[in-house]
Design a protein around this motif. Structure first.
Motif, short mmCIF file in Angstrom:
data_model
loop_
_atom_site.label_atom_id
_atom_site.label_comp_id
_atom_site.label_asym_id
_atom_site.label_seq_id
_atom_site.Cartn_x
_atom_site.Cartn_y
_atom_site.Cartn_z
N LYS A 178 0.83 -1.20 0.00
CA LYS A 178 0.00 0.00 0.00
C LYS A 178 0.87 1.25 0.00
O LYS A 178 1.96 1.26 0.56
CB LYS A 178 -0.92 0.04 1.22
CG LYS A 178 -1.95 -1.05 1.22
CD LYS A 178 -2.88 -0.93 2.40
CE LYS A 178 -3.88 -2.09 2.35
NZ LYS A 178 -4.82 -2.01 3.44
N ILE A 179 0.35 2.29 -0.62
CA ILE A 179 1.00 3.60 -0.58
C ILE A 179 0.23 4.42 0.44
O ILE A 179 -0.98 4.62 0.29
CB ILE A 179 0.94 4.29 -1.95
CG1 ILE A 179 1.68 3.46 -3.00
CG2 ILE A 179 1.51 5.70 -1.86
CD1 ILE A 179 1.46 3.94 -4.42
N CYS A 180 0.91 4.88 1.46
CA CYS A 180 0.29 5.69 2.50
C CYS A 180 0.75 7.13 2.33
O CYS A 180 1.91 7.46 2.54
CB CYS A 180 0.67 5.18 3.88
SG CYS A 180 -0.12 6.10 5.22
N ILE A 181 -0.18 7.99 1.93
CA ILE A 181 0.15 9.40 1.72
C ILE A 181 0.20 10.09 3.07
O ILE A 181 -0.76 10.09 3.83
CB ILE A 181 -0.87 10.08 0.80
CG1 ILE A 181 -0.80 9.44 -0.59
CG2 ILE A 181 -0.61 11.58 0.71
CD1 ILE A 181 -1.82 9.94 -1.57
N GLU A 182 1.36 10.65 3.36
CA GLU A 182 1.56 11.38 4.61
C GLU A 182 1.17 12.85 4.44
O GLU A 182 0.52 13.42 5.30
CB GLU A 182 3.03 11.29 5.03
CG GLU A 182 3.59 9.89 5.11
CD GLU A 182 3.08 9.09 6.28
OE1 GLU A 182 2.65 9.70 7.28
OE2 GLU A 182 3.11 7.85 6.20
N VAL A 183 1.61 13.46 3.34
CA VAL A 183 1.35 14.88 3.08
C VAL A 183 1.09 15.06 1.58
O VAL A 183 1.82 14.54 0.75
CB VAL A 183 2.55 15.77 3.49
CG1 VAL A 183 2.31 17.23 3.11
CG2 VAL A 183 2.84 15.65 4.98
N LEU A 184 0.04 15.81 1.27
CA LEU A 184 -0.24 16.25 -0.09
C LEU A 184 -0.51 17.74 0.01
O LEU A 184 -1.49 18.15 0.63
CB LEU A 184 -1.45 15.51 -0.68
CG LEU A 184 -1.92 15.94 -2.06
CD1 LEU A 184 -0.80 15.87 -3.08
CD2 LEU A 184 -3.10 15.09 -2.49
N TYR A 185 0.38 18.55 -0.57
CA TYR A 185 0.29 19.99 -0.40
C TYR A 185 0.52 20.71 -1.73
O TYR A 185 1.42 20.35 -2.49
CB TYR A 185 1.35 20.48 0.61
CG TYR A 185 1.31 21.97 0.82
CD1 TYR A 185 0.37 22.54 1.66
CD2 TYR A 185 2.19 22.81 0.16
CE1 TYR A 185 0.31 23.92 1.84
CE2 TYR A 185 2.15 24.19 0.34
CZ TYR A 185 1.20 24.73 1.18
OH TYR A 185 1.14 26.08 1.36
N VAL A 186 -0.32 21.72 -1.97
CA VAL A 186 -0.15 22.63 -3.11
C VAL A 186 -0.23 24.05 -2.55
O VAL A 186 -1.13 24.35 -1.75
CB VAL A 186 -1.24 22.40 -4.19
CG1 VAL A 186 -1.10 23.42 -5.31
CG2 VAL A 186 -1.14 20.98 -4.75
#
Length: 92
Positions: free
Chosen positions: A50-58
């Motif tokens: 699995k890919i666990c997204i920690e931070v997604l920021y724009v």
């Protein structure tokens, strides 16, 4: 700054760079650049299929242009067989 008025224009102008670390818990950082400016980042770990997204920021002034979608799409291209999950409260 490039005149961006559609998601297609963002896709054409956006450059996404990948950095990763080879360990048993692989860490991946995608950085989005537009007009040579760092405009977004996606930080995640890969563990147990699995890919666990920690931070997604724009950056606020670049939101609503499809940059986050482009980074997520790139992640899916790189790892098509893996499920992508997000840590609640960590996605910006």
């Amino acid at each position: 700054m490039t005149n961006i008025n559609s998601c297609d224009a963002v896709q054409a102008a956006l450059r996404i760079c990948k950095q990763d670390e080879q360990t048993n818990c692989q860490h991946v950082l995608l950085s989005a650049f537009l007009d040579q400016q760092h405009v977004g980042a996606l930080d995640c770990s890969i563990l147990g299929g699995k890919i666990c997204i920690e931070v997604l920021y724009v950056k606020p002034s670049y939101r609503e242009l499809g940059i986050a979608k482009a980074m997520l799409a790139q992640l899916h291209v790189e790892y098509p067989e893996l499920e992508i999950i997000c840590k609640q409260g960590m996605v910006h």
